[in-house]
Design a protein around this motif. Structure first.
Motif, PDB file in Angstrom:
ATOM      1  N   GLN A 157       0.752  -1.194  -0.006  1.00 10.00           N
ATOM      2  CA  GLN A 157      -0.010  -0.114  -0.121  1.00 10.00           C
ATOM      3  C   GLN A 157       0.965   1.290   0.069  1.00 10.00           C
ATOM      4  O   GLN A 157       0.492   2.266  -0.630  1.00 10.00           O
ATOM      5  N   ALA A 160       2.264   1.675  -3.549  1.00 10.57           N
ATOM      6  CA  ALA A 160       1.106   2.180  -4.342  1.00 10.57           C
ATOM      7  C   ALA A 160       0.806   3.476  -4.167  1.00 10.57           C
ATOM      8  O   ALA A 160       0.598   4.229  -5.172  1.00 10.57           O
ATOM      9  N   ASN A 161       0.873   3.919  -2.979  1.00 14.79           N
ATOM     10  CA  ASN A 161       0.509   5.411  -2.730  1.00 14.79           C
ATOM     11  C   ASN A 161       1.679   6.231  -3.464  1.00 14.79           C
ATOM     12  O   ASN A 161       1.442   7.334  -3.829  1.00 14.79           O
ATOM     13  N   ASN A 164       1.195   6.208  -7.144  1.00 20.72           N
ATOM     14  CA  ASN A 164      -0.006   6.570  -7.489  1.00 20.72           C
ATOM     15  C   ASN A 164      -0.820   5.320  -8.593  1.00 20.72           C
ATOM     16  O   ASN A 164      -1.177   5.599  -9.607  1.00 20.72           O
ATOM     17  N   LEU A 165      -0.858   4.259  -8.034  1.00 22.62           N
ATOM     18  CA  LEU A 165      -1.135   3.069  -8.799  1.00 22.62           C
ATOM     19  C   LEU A 165      -1.938   2.156  -7.457  1.00 22.62           C
ATOM     20  O   LEU A 165      -1.882   2.426  -6.185  1.00 22.62           O
ATOM     21  N   THR A 166      -3.016   1.406  -7.959  1.00 23.85           N
ATOM     22  CA  THR A 166      -3.733   0.659  -6.905  1.00 23.85           C
ATOM     23  C   THR A 166      -2.680  -0.537  -6.554  1.00 23.85           C
ATOM     24  O   THR A 166      -1.817  -0.973  -7.306  1.00 23.85           O
ATOM     25  N   PRO A 167      -2.929  -0.859  -5.340  1.00 22.95           N
ATOM     26  CA  PRO A 167      -1.970  -2.274  -4.809  1.00 22.95           C
ATOM     27  C   PRO A 167      -1.979  -3.284  -5.679  1.00 22.95           C
ATOM     28  O   PRO A 167      -1.123  -4.030  -6.083  1.00 22.95           O
ATOM     29  N   PRO A 168      -3.235  -3.803  -6.146  1.00 24.24           N
ATOM     30  CA  PRO A 168      -3.345  -4.924  -7.112  1.00 24.24           C
ATOM     31  C   PRO A 168      -2.510  -4.755  -8.348  1.00 24.24           C
ATOM     32  O   PRO A 168      -1.837  -5.645  -8.886  1.00 24.24           O
ATOM     33  N   TYR A 169      -2.855  -3.599  -8.965  1.00 23.35           N
ATOM     34  CA  TYR A 169      -2.233  -3.296 -10.236  1.00 23.35           C
ATOM     35  C   TYR A 169      -0.438  -3.225 -10.079  1.00 23.35           C
ATOM     36  O   TYR A 169       0.276  -3.743 -10.818  1.00 23.35           O
TER      37      TYR A 169
END
Length: 245
Positions: A157, A160-161, A164-169
């Motif tokens: 997380q 990802a932050n 600037n992407l989602t954790p799964p992606y």
């Protein structure tokens, strides 16, 4: 050899009387190991050692003394870079260029600044060498973030932050490009750093585990043995001060 032996005895006596010492062998090697591995911790450590009061005295002239120390430092940097995979001609050329630059430095402060730039440059070059594959910008930013924050808790997380992407992606992208899940990559990097600290520092296993943010000493032992086949204590006994050959 008698004049040299006499001078050596005088210098050692004077150092004892003035309570002066050189930095330790382990302190010196640790900065070069960090640099070879592209670990940015090399830079503040090199500043501490080069600008501290434990450097050698190679000349009565202070400016010339630091120029000599710089040449000794870049010479060792060159050898460690070659050991780490830098082409020999590139390493020797960089060494020559930095020695030419220090030869023109008119002050000790400028030598200090050049030494910091040199260590920063070579450390970054070694970091780049360790990721020769073509990575996307988000993955490259994650690799840099991980290198700089191994002493902190790092979650998917958080990364990802950061990009600037989602954790799964991000997890999918990172695994596809590096061939390694994010959590495993972080564990491997921590073990790699722990190996260097066990070889070239006096920190205890517990201190290393805490510094690298392992949840406990037993967790550190399990992870380290999984990747190396040895416990941290066994690794230290086998490889402490084991330098390149």
């Amino acid at each position: 050899m008698e004049p040299i032996d006499k001078a050596l005895a005088q210098i050692q006596f004077q150092q004892q009387e003035e309570n002066r010492r050189h930095h330790t062998y382990d302190e010196e090697l640790l900065q070069y190991e960090y640099m070879k591995n592209g670990n940015q911790d090399a830079v503040p450590l090199s500043i501490q050692l080069f600008q501290g009061n434990t450097t050698g005295k190679l000349s009565e002239d202070p400016l010339r003394n630091y120029k000599y120390l710089f040449v000794a430092s870049i010479t060792l940097c060159c050898r460690f870079c070659i050991e780490g995979g830098m082409p020999a001609e590139t390493a020797y050329a960089l060494s020559d260029l930095y020695i030419q630059q220090v030869d023109k430095c008119p002050s000790i402060d400028e030598i200090f600044s050049l030494h910091t730039r040199m260590f920063t440059d070579l450390t970054q070059r070694m970091a780049n060498l360790r990721r020769e594959s073509i990575y996307s910008r988000p993955v490259l930013r994650c690799l840099d973030y991980i290198d700089l924050h191994l002493h902190e808790k790092i979650s998917v997380q958080t990364l990802a932050n950061y990009v600037n992407l989602t954790p799964p992606y991000l997890s999918s992208l990172f695994g596809k490009e590096t061939g390694t899940p994010i959590s495993e990559y972080i564990r491997k990097k921590r073990v790699e750093t722990a190996k260097t600290l066990l070889q070239y520092s006096e920190y205890s296993c517990i201190e290393i585990a805490n510094y690298l943010s392992f949840s406990s000493h037993s967790h550190f032992n399990r992870v380290f043995k999984y990747y190396t086949g040895l416990t941290p204590n066994q690794y230290r006994l086998k490889y402490f001060r084991h330098n390149w050959t």
